[in-house]
Design an enzyme around this catalytic site. Structure first.
Site, PDB file in Angstrom:
ATOM      1  N   ASP A  41       0.880  -1.164   0.000  1.00 17.21           N
ATOM      2  CA  ASP A  41       0.000   0.000   0.000  1.00 17.21           C
ATOM      3  C   ASP A  41       0.922   1.220   0.000  1.00 17.21           C
ATOM      4  OD1 ASP A  41      -1.890   1.933   0.375  1.00 17.21           O
ATOM      5  OD2 ASP A  41      -2.623   1.195   2.298  1.00 17.21           O
ATOM      6  N   HIS A 123       5.290  10.175 -18.589  1.00 13.81           N
ATOM      7  CA  HIS A 123       6.110  11.270 -19.133  1.00 13.81           C
ATOM      8  C   HIS A 123       6.404  12.272 -18.032  1.00 13.81           C
ATOM      9  CE1 HIS A 123       3.250  14.716 -19.729  1.00 13.81           C
ATOM     10  NE2 HIS A 123       2.327  13.792 -19.907  1.00 13.81           N
ATOM     11  N   ASP A 135      -0.379  16.800 -14.813  1.00 10.49           N
ATOM     12  CA  ASP A 135       0.060  16.361 -16.139  1.00 10.49           C
ATOM     13  C   ASP A 135       1.518  16.725 -16.375  1.00 10.49           C
ATOM     14  OD1 ASP A 135       0.130  15.519 -18.764  1.00 10.49           O
ATOM     15  OD2 ASP A 135      -0.978  17.232 -19.549  1.00 10.49           O
ATOM     16  N   GLU A 169       6.996  14.214 -24.313  1.00 11.57           N
ATOM     17  CA  GLU A 169       5.686  13.638 -24.636  1.00 11.57           C
ATOM     18  C   GLU A 169       4.744  14.699 -25.162  1.00 11.57           C
ATOM     19  OE1 GLU A 169       1.421  12.511 -23.740  1.00 11.57           O
ATOM     20  OE2 GLU A 169       2.625  14.233 -23.089  1.00 11.57           O
ATOM     21  N   GLU A 170       4.844  15.887 -24.586  1.00  8.53           N
ATOM     22  CA  GLU A 170       3.925  16.958 -24.954  1.00  8.53           C
ATOM     23  C   GLU A 170       4.139  17.441 -26.395  1.00  8.53           C
ATOM     24  OE1 GLU A 170       1.441  17.577 -23.294  1.00  8.53           O
ATOM     25  OE2 GLU A 170       1.816  17.313 -21.155  1.00  8.53           O
ATOM     26  N   ASP A 198      -0.546   8.542 -17.054  1.00 11.84           N
ATOM     27  CA  ASP A 198      -0.511   9.928 -17.495  1.00 11.84           C
ATOM     28  C   ASP A 198      -1.758  10.628 -16.962  1.00 11.84           C
ATOM     29  OD1 ASP A 198      -0.266  12.321 -18.797  1.00 11.84           O
ATOM     30  OD2 ASP A 198      -0.093  11.485 -20.811  1.00 11.84           O
ATOM     31  N   HIS A 285      -3.058  21.694 -18.927  1.00 11.12           N
ATOM     32  CA  HIS A 285      -2.159  22.479 -19.788  1.00 11.12           C
ATOM     33  C   HIS A 285      -2.180  23.973 -19.458  1.00 11.12           C
ATOM     34  CE1 HIS A 285      -1.437  19.401 -23.291  1.00 11.12           C
ATOM     35  NE2 HIS A 285      -1.051  18.975 -22.113  1.00 11.12           N
ATOM     36  N   ASP A 304      -1.829   3.029  -5.760  1.00  6.44           N
ATOM     37  CA  ASP A 304      -1.915   1.662  -5.233  1.00  6.44           C
ATOM     38  C   ASP A 304      -2.270   0.657  -6.330  1.00  6.44           C
ATOM     39  OD1 ASP A 304      -1.206   2.355  -2.656  1.00  6.44           O
ATOM     40  OD2 ASP A 304      -3.262   2.537  -1.941  1.00  6.44           O
TER      41      ASP A 304
END
Length: 315
Positions: A41, A123, A135, A169-170, A198, A285, A304
């Protein structure tokens, strides 16, 4: 997540403890020596401590952790230092995108069958507009804490464990695509599954499970069923995150998502709580995607579930 254009202790742990106390095994289950290796956990406070560090890094580096900026490299250095100290074998993979240098961080846990690899990744970059704490600090922090839990428990899985933090990634999954394309055909075939995380702490969260691979999907759904949380199939992020290059290469993929700029419906609010008619993450964003832009319950549950899947799929 790339911009689109137009807790509680696991049930496995409870079973394992019972086996250990009785000194036996459960009918039809694995022997006690295997069953005791239950997923931990993860303390959500540990995950949030990583988010605090990522926020501090962004604040000290122009307010973001974007590709090619000092905040991204500082984020990578933070994660790498934690993994190196925990005993992982780390590799920094360098690439170029948009005239700027980018980096992937790969961390291998020693041992396990290297012909059967289970990967978990996220990412690490943000957009330039903000610090990117949901994000995708949320996924990055949870993957990091899962890796550190592997080390703390000295987990020795049957399969080989590999964790990854992707750059750029963006800009279109540049880092993860570079990694997959750099693999030989033989090494691609050794990856039994890639799990992607993500955005898993959205402030008005949903609980979405990727449906790309049935076995991985079932693993996540089993966890959420065990804690009494309903899930839905993830559709908002299809093809928009780092699982896409793996899937395109024929590697089984799965993952979790708590929602971005789609609007929560009344039915979803009835099922999960939160506010209907509002985005899952209204700061998606944006500059307000800070450490205040996290739902602790969603972060805890998803972290978890991440650890549960890593343990289950690598055993």
């Amino acid at each position: 997540m790339k911009l689109s254009i137009p807790g509680r202790a696991s049930a496995t742990a409870v079973v394992a403890a019972a086996v250990l106390l009785t000194g036996g095994s459960i009918a039809g289950a694995a022997p006690a020596s295997v069953a005791v290796a239950a997923a931990p956990d993860l303390p959500v406070a540990n995950v949030k401590a990583h988010l605090t560090q990522l926020q501090s890094i962004a604040t000290a580096n122009g307010g973001n952790r974007a590709h090619g900026r000092t905040g991204y490299k500082a984020s990578l250095d933070y994660v790498k230092a934690k993994l190196d100290a925990a005993g992982f074998t780390t590799t920094v993979q360098q690439f170029t995108s948009g005239g700027r240098t980018g980096y992937n961080l790969i961390a291998d846990w020693p041992g396990g069958d290297t012909g059967r690899v289970v990967m978990a990744g996220s990412h690490l970059d943000s957009v330039t507009a903000g610090p990117g704490i949901n994000d995708n600090g949320s996924g990055s922090a949870a993957v990091l804490e899962t890796a550190l839990a592997v080390a703390r428990s000295n987990y020795q899985p049957t399969k080989h464990l590999r964790f990854a933090w992707w750059g750029a990634e963006e800009l279109g999954m540049v880092g993860s695509r570079y990694y997959v394309n750099s693999l030989t055909t033989a090494n691609r075939s050794k990856i039994n599954g890639y799990l992607n995380f993500d955005m898993i702490g959205s402030p008005n969260p949903g609980y979405f499970v990727y449906d790309d691979d049935s076995a991985i999907e079932k693993t996540f759904k089993t966890y959420f069923t065990g804690i009494g949380v309903a899930t839905e199939i993830e559709t908002e992020g299809d093809g928009r995150s780092d699982h896409a290059p793996f899937k395109n290469a024929g590697i089984p993929v799965g993952g979790l998502f708590s929602g971005a700029d789609y609007i929560k419906t009344s039915a979803q609010a009835a099922k999960w709580g939160g506010t209907a008619g509002k985005a899952f993450d209204a700061c998606y964003h944006s500059s307000c995607d800070t450490s205040a832009n996290i739902n602790d319950t969603a972060l805890n549950r998803n972290a978890d579930a991440l650890a549960y899947a890593v343990w289950e799929l690598s055993a």
